[in-house]
Design a protein around this motif. Sequence first.
Motif, PDB file in Angstrom:
ATOM      1  N   VAL C 218      25.755   2.303  -4.846  1.00  0.00           N
ATOM      2  CA  VAL C 218      24.534   2.026  -5.653  1.00  0.00           C
ATOM      3  C   VAL C 218      23.558   2.843  -5.365  1.00  0.00           C
ATOM      4  CG1 VAL C 218      23.222   0.388  -6.926  1.00  0.00           C
ATOM      5  CG2 VAL C 218      25.718  -0.267  -6.748  1.00  0.00           C
ATOM      6  N   LYS C 219      23.312   2.625  -3.995  1.00  0.00           N
ATOM      7  CA  LYS C 219      22.224   3.375  -3.255  1.00  0.00           C
ATOM      8  C   LYS C 219      22.453   3.493  -1.830  1.00  0.00           C
ATOM      9  CE  LYS C 219      18.512   0.240  -1.733  1.00  0.00           C
ATOM     10  NZ  LYS C 219      17.482  -0.546  -1.727  1.00  0.00           N
ATOM     11  N   MET C 220      21.841   4.609  -1.425  1.00  0.00           N
ATOM     12  CA  MET C 220      22.044   4.938   0.004  1.00  0.00           C
ATOM     13  C   MET C 220      20.846   5.776   0.394  1.00  0.00           C
ATOM     14  SD  MET C 220      23.885   4.592   2.666  1.00  0.00           S
ATOM     15  CE  MET C 220      25.079   3.772   1.709  1.00  0.00           C
ATOM     16  N   ARG C 221      19.833   5.197   0.669  1.00  0.00           N
ATOM     17  CA  ARG C 221      18.635   5.941   1.233  1.00  0.00           C
ATOM     18  C   ARG C 221      18.587   7.111   2.196  1.00  0.00           C
ATOM     19  NH1 ARG C 221      14.621   0.710   2.150  1.00  0.00           N
ATOM     20  NH2 ARG C 221      14.484   0.380   0.149  1.00  0.00           N
ATOM     21  N   GLY C 222      18.213   8.364   2.271  1.00  0.00           N
ATOM     22  CA  GLY C 222      18.255   9.359   2.970  1.00  0.00           C
ATOM     23  C   GLY C 222      19.580  10.101   2.712  1.00  0.00           C
ATOM     24  N   SER C 223      20.330   9.915   1.448  1.00  0.00           N
ATOM     25  CA  SER C 223      21.594  10.985   1.496  1.00  0.00           C
ATOM     26  C   SER C 223      21.702  10.685  -0.102  1.00  0.00           C
ATOM     27  CB  SER C 223      22.699  10.242   2.135  1.00  0.00           C
ATOM     28  OG  SER C 223      23.560  10.721   1.665  1.00  0.00           O
ATOM     29  N   ASN C 224      22.207  11.690  -0.706  1.00  0.00           N
ATOM     30  CA  ASN C 224      22.946  11.848  -1.976  1.00  0.00           C
ATOM     31  C   ASN C 224      24.180  10.899  -1.826  1.00  0.00           C
ATOM     32  OD1 ASN C 224      20.998  12.589  -3.868  1.00  0.00           O
ATOM     33  ND2 ASN C 224      21.305  14.659  -2.804  1.00  0.00           N
ATOM     34  N   HIS C 225      24.665  10.799  -3.125  1.00  0.00           N
ATOM     35  CA  HIS C 225      26.256  10.033  -2.807  1.00  0.00           C
ATOM     36  C   HIS C 225      26.833  10.231  -4.209  1.00  0.00           C
ATOM     37  CE1 HIS C 225      24.455   6.568  -5.147  1.00  0.00           C
ATOM     38  NE2 HIS C 225      23.234   6.751  -4.485  1.00  0.00           N
ATOM     39  N   SER C 226      28.085  10.020  -4.414  1.00  0.00           N
ATOM     40  CA  SER C 226      28.774   9.857  -5.550  1.00  0.00           C
ATOM     41  C   SER C 226      28.191   8.729  -6.640  1.00  0.00           C
ATOM     42  CB  SER C 226      30.190   9.761  -5.292  1.00  0.00           C
ATOM     43  OG  SER C 226      31.029   9.446  -6.856  1.00  0.00           O
ATOM     44  N   LEU C 227      28.324   9.264  -7.942  1.00  0.00           N
ATOM     45  CA  LEU C 227      27.735   8.255  -8.756  1.00  0.00           C
ATOM     46  C   LEU C 227      28.886   7.622  -9.666  1.00  0.00           C
ATOM     47  CD1 LEU C 227      24.494  10.043 -10.279  1.00  0.00           C
ATOM     48  CD2 LEU C 227      24.494   8.121  -8.594  1.00  0.00           C
ATOM     49  N   SER C 228      30.215   7.914  -9.116  1.00  0.00           N
ATOM     50  CA  SER C 228      31.464   7.631  -9.607  1.00  0.00           C
ATOM     51  C   SER C 228      31.997   6.381  -9.348  1.00  0.00           C
ATOM     52  CB  SER C 228      32.330   8.421  -9.842  1.00  0.00           C
ATOM     53  OG  SER C 228      32.058   9.655 -10.152  1.00  0.00           O
ATOM     54  N   PHE C 229      32.682   5.506  -9.881  1.00  0.00           N
ATOM     55  CA  PHE C 229      33.291   4.268  -9.603  1.00  0.00           C
ATOM     56  C   PHE C 229      34.521   4.808  -8.841  1.00  0.00           C
ATOM     57  CE2 PHE C 229      30.764   2.846 -12.810  1.00  0.00           C
ATOM     58  CZ  PHE C 229      29.991   1.802 -12.331  1.00  0.00           C
ATOM     59  N   ALA C 230      34.795   4.079  -7.473  1.00  0.00           N
ATOM     60  CA  ALA C 230      36.199   4.656  -7.111  1.00  0.00           C
ATOM     61  C   ALA C 230      37.025   3.629  -6.894  1.00  0.00           C
ATOM     62  CB  ALA C 230      35.770   5.137  -5.550  1.00  0.00           C
ATOM     63  N   PRO C 231      38.228   3.785  -7.340  1.00  0.00           N
ATOM     64  CA  PRO C 231      39.481   2.630  -7.225  1.00  0.00           C
ATOM     65  C   PRO C 231      39.757   2.503  -6.070  1.00  0.00           C
ATOM     66  CG  PRO C 231      39.865   4.541  -9.043  1.00  0.00           C
ATOM     67  CD  PRO C 231      38.913   4.922  -8.263  1.00  0.00           C
ATOM     68  N   TYR C 232      40.104   1.451  -5.452  1.00  0.00           N
ATOM     69  CA  TYR C 232      40.374   1.209  -4.232  1.00  0.00           C
ATOM     70  C   TYR C 232      41.828   0.334  -4.066  1.00  0.00           C
ATOM     71  CZ  TYR C 232      37.956  -3.124  -3.634  1.00  0.00           C
ATOM     72  OH  TYR C 232      37.389  -4.495  -3.662  1.00  0.00           O
ATOM     73  N   GLU C 233      42.373   0.315  -2.834  1.00  0.00           N
ATOM     74  CA  GLU C 233      43.632  -0.595  -2.642  1.00  0.00           C
ATOM     75  C   GLU C 233      43.697  -1.181  -1.242  1.00  0.00           C
ATOM     76  OE1 GLU C 233      47.498   1.207  -3.020  1.00  0.00           O
ATOM     77  OE2 GLU C 233      46.966   1.464  -5.519  1.00  0.00           O
ATOM     78  N   ILE C 234      43.874  -2.367  -0.847  1.00  0.00           N
ATOM     79  CA  ILE C 234      44.048  -2.774   0.351  1.00  0.00           C
ATOM     80  C   ILE C 234      45.539  -2.649   0.691  1.00  0.00           C
ATOM     81  CG2 ILE C 234      43.500  -4.825   1.794  1.00  0.00           C
ATOM     82  CD1 ILE C 234      41.597  -5.753  -0.492  1.00  0.00           C
ATOM     83  N   THR C 235      45.816  -1.998   1.741  1.00  0.00           N
ATOM     84  CA  THR C 235      47.213  -1.744   2.017  1.00  0.00           C
ATOM     85  C   THR C 235      47.549  -2.208   3.368  1.00  0.00           C
ATOM     86  OG1 THR C 235      47.193   0.283   3.252  1.00  0.00           O
ATOM     87  CG2 THR C 235      47.157   0.436   0.634  1.00  0.00           C
ATOM     88  N   ASN C 236      48.901  -2.219   4.000  1.00  0.00           N
ATOM     89  CA  ASN C 236      49.070  -2.810   5.343  1.00  0.00           C
ATOM     90  C   ASN C 236      48.406  -2.120   6.363  1.00  0.00           C
ATOM     91  OD1 ASN C 236      50.715  -4.633   4.593  1.00  0.00           O
ATOM     92  ND2 ASN C 236      52.477  -3.828   4.929  1.00  0.00           N
ATOM     93  N   LYS C 237      47.999  -0.705   5.802  1.00  0.00           N
ATOM     94  CA  LYS C 237      47.499   0.149   6.806  1.00  0.00           C
ATOM     95  C   LYS C 237      45.975   0.501   6.586  1.00  0.00           C
ATOM     96  CE  LYS C 237      51.893   2.603   7.247  1.00  0.00           C
ATOM     97  NZ  LYS C 237      52.589   3.633   6.535  1.00  0.00           N
ATOM     98  N   GLY C 238      45.292  -0.584   5.998  1.00  0.00           N
ATOM     99  CA  GLY C 238      43.850  -0.599   5.687  1.00  0.00           C
ATOM    100  C   GLY C 238      43.595  -0.087   4.458  1.00  0.00           C
TER     101      GLY C 238
END
Lengths: 247, 247, 247, 247, 247, 247
Positions: C218-238
């Motif tokens: 949502v916010k990151m001072r001192g840097s640009n960042h993606s404005l998209s929502f990123a899907p994620y998964e929690i796997t055995n390997k992180g």
Amino acid sequence: MAGDNAASGDRLSTGIEGLDTILFGGIPLGNQVVVGGGPGAGKTLLCFEIIYQNAKMGIPCAFIALEEQEKVVLNNFKRAFPAFSDVDELVSSNKIVLAGEEVAAKIQVGSDSESYSFGNVLSSMENVIRSNGAKCVVIDSLSLIKLMFGKSTVYRRYMLALSSNLRRLGVTSLLTVELPRTNRGDMVFSPEFFIFDGTIVMYQNLEEDKRAFNLEVVKMRGSNHSLSFAPYEITNKGFKVFSISEA
Amino acid sequence: MAGDNAASGDRLSTGIEGLDTILFGGIPLGNQVVVGGGPGAGKTLLCFEIIYQNAKMGIPCAFIALEEQEKVVLNNFKRAFPAFSDVDELVSSNKIVLAGEEVAAKIQVGSDSESYSFGNVLSSMENVIRSNGAKCVVIDSLSLIKLMFGKSTVYRRYMLALSSNLRRLGVTSLLTVELPRTNRGDMVFSPEFFIFDGTIVMYQNLEEDKRAFNLEVVKMRGSNHSLSFAPYEITNKGFKVFSISEA
Amino acid sequence: MAGDNAASGDRLSTGIEGLDTILFGGIPLGNQVVVGGGPGAGKTLLCFEIIYQNAKMGIPCAFIALEEQEKVVLNNFKRAFPAFSDVDELVSSNKIVLAGEEVAAKIQVGSDSESYSFGNVLSSMENVIRSNGAKCVVIDSLSLIKLMFGKSTVYRRYMLALSSNLRRLGVTSLLTVELPRTNRGDMVFSPEFFIFDGTIVMYQNLEEDKRAFNLEVVKMRGSNHSLSFAPYEITNKGFKVFSISEA
Amino acid sequence: MAGDNAASGDRLSTGIEGLDTILFGGIPLGNQVVVGGGPGAGKTLLCFEIIYQNAKMGIPCAFIALEEQEKVVLNNFKRAFPAFSDVDELVSSNKIVLAGEEVAAKIQVGSDSESYSFGNVLSSMENVIRSNGAKCVVIDSLSLIKLMFGKSTVYRRYMLALSSNLRRLGVTSLLTVELPRTNRGDMVFSPEFFIFDGTIVMYQNLEEDKRAFNLEVVKMRGSNHSLSFAPYEITNKGFKVFSISEA
Amino acid sequence: MAGDNAASGDRLSTGIEGLDTILFGGIPLGNQVVVGGGPGAGKTLLCFEIIYQNAKMGIPCAFIALEEQEKVVLNNFKRAFPAFSDVDELVSSNKIVLAGEEVAAKIQVGSDSESYSFGNVLSSMENVIRSNGAKCVVIDSLSLIKLMFGKSTVYRRYMLALSSNLRRLGVTSLLTVELPRTNRGDMVFSPEFFIFDGTIVMYQNLEEDKRAFNLEVVKMRGSNHSLSFAPYEITNKGFKVFSISEA
Amino acid sequence: MAGDNAASGDRLSTGIEGLDTILFGGIPLGNQVVVGGGPGAGKTLLCFEIIYQNAKMGIPCAFIALEEQEKVVLNNFKRAFPAFSDVDELVSSNKIVLAGEEVAAKIQVGSDSESYSFGNVLSSMENVIRSNGAKCVVIDSLSLIKLMFGKSTVYRRYMLALSSNLRRLGVTSLLTVELPRTNRGDMVFSPEFFIFDGTIVMYQNLEEDKRAFNLEVVKMRGSNHSLSFAPYEITNKGFKVFSISEA
């Protein structure tokens, strides 16, 4: 819907054509009308233009600005409506009395304890009104009073006292109220909308890519009125209210 | 909608092309403008860029950071906008005064009792502004003051005092406010949006798979302005505000 | 949207590929990042994996668990991510300091009166960080502190003090916050989202027949960042964060 | 989504086939699982059936009923599930300890002042658990404790103490929580959902002309689990949870 | 959904055909059932008809009216259901005991301080029930008790005491609760819905141009029941509940 | 839906044709009916017209105006309904008693402490009613009483006392209540809607470009009534309620 049921002599024209139309001729004389709206809706400008238009017709008026220095209010009005530059003459000839600082001072001086005498505020307002025999008065805004006096029971009692005082003075009045939300569907009516005789709400509906201004006469004791929402614009030459004609 | 009704000499250009366009030329001189937005909307960056652009045009400016060390604010600005690296010269030549710690200290030192003297905060701000004769001032953020002083009646009174002080100093000012929700439809207007002269809201609307930035001029006393929502981007070279041209 | 505007030497890689991508390279060094999410979103696991990945690259790290015994946190991590069983070596070699009990004890010992010295908590945290010269710190969670200290004005003041302390120590930090609702549209931003430099929110959107995990910077001072929502998964390997490539 | 990552010896089977499936084998041993639901969702019955199924497999269990006489709970269970009439033998052979009255008495006896010693409640629970060496414990319900102790900071502290106590005793536990709303979209997560290791929510979604039962594993520390909503039914022969097979 | 699992001798028929159908035979004997609904839903009439129908079958019943004079309740019933004019005989033959004034008096007499003895209310209710050996009892309404005793922790404790008392007396009971909203989707479940054995909600859904009555059995300990919403009507001859047959 | 089940001699005709139709003949004699609505809905006018119509039929009536001077209420009525100008004769012949100032004075005189004797208000009302032997009474509005007496437990107790007093006097009564929202779906029912015998709600639904008036009989003890929403208009000749005929 019934037609005009107050003789035109019994009404105060707002001087704004479309608004008079949806009011079926104007505001019944002596009525106390709450004007609610969000920031940027133009509550103060609308009330000031009504004062201005009436003063031009020779009716003495008063504008009681509780949160703003009087000259600032006047300046904002002139900047918003260059076409109404003759407002200065109306002020200097005392057709319009601009006041408020002495009233607000009464509030600021007092502590915020419940025992503060609201009577001082009322008599201070009365002095302003009597100073030029004003027939039409604006109080801008009731929200200041609401916040200054914490408890809602106390606020309501003061509103009843204010209403009773204005009625005794025989003036027609416009009382602005700040609304936290600007959409028609989110409207919540607090006690002042019930206590006073009339309610006009200025909405800013969210449309696809902008806000759209709409005005509604919700209530007007002693008169019928349009039930429709009337779009409006704020132009260099004052308010334009677009009313759909009704039978 | 009316055209530009303040002479261009009566306005402060924001230095951001698209923003000036929807403001119909800039912010009327002396106006106090609330800039509201959620986290990540870029409130602080927008206000700083306006300071930066004006300082480059030779206008002395001040940035009062209540929550952040001054050098941190400067650093964030430089990291966000590498193209504006000449900001250091503007600071060292005193065209921009960065301050806040001494103001915040006044707040931190005091207890959180109601009797705390807000006067110290105001005179501290005044010292900053007088130090370089700033014509344009940012206060970041009002929300800190709101939280520090519990009761809403007290907060409103302080905001009235702040407004009156800034008017006496004759500065044009930008005051940031934190919004808990970022969507257009959820906007709730608290007292500061009514007290000050202008309101700019920076929305982050939820779209299918990302947030979209939109800016709206909700209110601007003494001037007309666009009623549309203007998309914006935060680029390496500052803000880009996309205005749809209006007649 | 602008590209990477902090040199890669100025950033802390999260060690999670997709997350670094949407952060445009990582977290700017020294930033304080709030990580918010509902139960089951994986806030603690995400922060711990970032610690783990950085420790493996030789960077000393600290994990301050305020609500959980340290060995329980470690155990949960190992059970969730069997592939990261070498975490034990990192702990025994002091690359990762796991602490919290002595900090939490400071809170538990104190009464819940307003006068409780938050200073003890801060100095206790500082001792943990200094013990291995940690460069990256997790505090899990701020919500405990919020609940322990009733008044919101007090909480905000403590958050400002915490922020100032972490900045003085020069560490990059991750601070978890519990969100009562998990849907994107219901997000309400409390003060910590404004005080700290960055905000990452982990949503669990309700879909037809299950929850879907999405992460947003949502916010990151001192840097640009993606404005998209990123899907994620929690796997055995992180964690696996799926970023859509942006120009 | 990752597969089963706790060896089956590390889990407590719930004895309910579909539920074990979406838990990827069962509840990790020692976990503390909050079971939330509205009235009529079957929270108490589900927890009791898990106790019953485990006791039949020879595992000593305890059911602590804070709001209901123990014999009433047993009776309700037998009336709901006639097929499980052998539960009486499990109770008489002490495989299931039914208790609660002495715990609830500890609460009732105390005044509702903040200083009431929650320690008595905890040690009373411990006595019950030790009486038959229970490995699996149900506490029905946390909501009673929440209401008895007014302040939320106090409640959270007690929940942390309860969690710590259960962990010390090494038991796997199920803790019921009453939800005021039963629809998936209205879920609000209070502190207990963050403090304890697992969260299972039993929803009753409003459909066209009836309620539909759905169960969700929101969180389960130390294990992966299904992210889907699983429909369930309460039959004469116990719970039927319908899981969609996942890779 | 399972079939009837309480032998019919274990149930109290409501005397209302459709209601018995969705209850799979009636209310399990000894159950305490909360009946919630908005104004005009017919809570009081439904409970009274159940009393009436049971009294006609020879079962002694009691109706405890806390807010209304007993003769007014009786009169309303007779005016609503002219077909049930033989209710007078049931009252005069003591098959129905109508009471409440002496119970309500106990409440009115006491101050509204927390220390007021709720025990007097309970023993007063017990006297009513014992006077004709009532097997089925209505208490109308719990909402009065809720309002009389401010704190929610106190209210819950009293509800637990009431439940325990009714269980000791062995009666089947119906307890009305006033709901501020009448639509299915707006339902919020307060503690009484969890404490007592059963919950029946009477909804008034807004349809295009009228309200539609629907009844739902949300919970019924010791028995299965229909999960569907059952439309109902209030006719001159009592309630008509329309159940869709289920397997 | 059942037909008329109170003999017509047992009812008070409202004198408004469409309203009598949806009431299946009128208001059962002695009933106490709450009339709720937002500002501008016409609550006061509707109640006054019912008084007027009954007085013309020779039935003595009373109107107790708590917030407004009696002559103002009368004036508003005459201005709204020019066709009913003969109301003056009804007032001068004492068929209608207009009062309230002496009742309101009782409230204003007292402090707003909880110990204020509501009994004075009740006996003051009784004096008004007895002065002309009124059979039909309007109290406008209950909301004033609600605001004057802070605590909801106290308000409810006073409402129970008012109800009991009106029943003892044997009058049929109409009690207005101010609603903060005007849309059908937003309706929240407070205690007065449960305490009194009947509820009529006057909605103002937002349609495309205007408000539409709809009236609903939500509850009417001792009688069946229409379940439909009935559109209405306020004309020069009084209310027009459009009922759809039902079998």
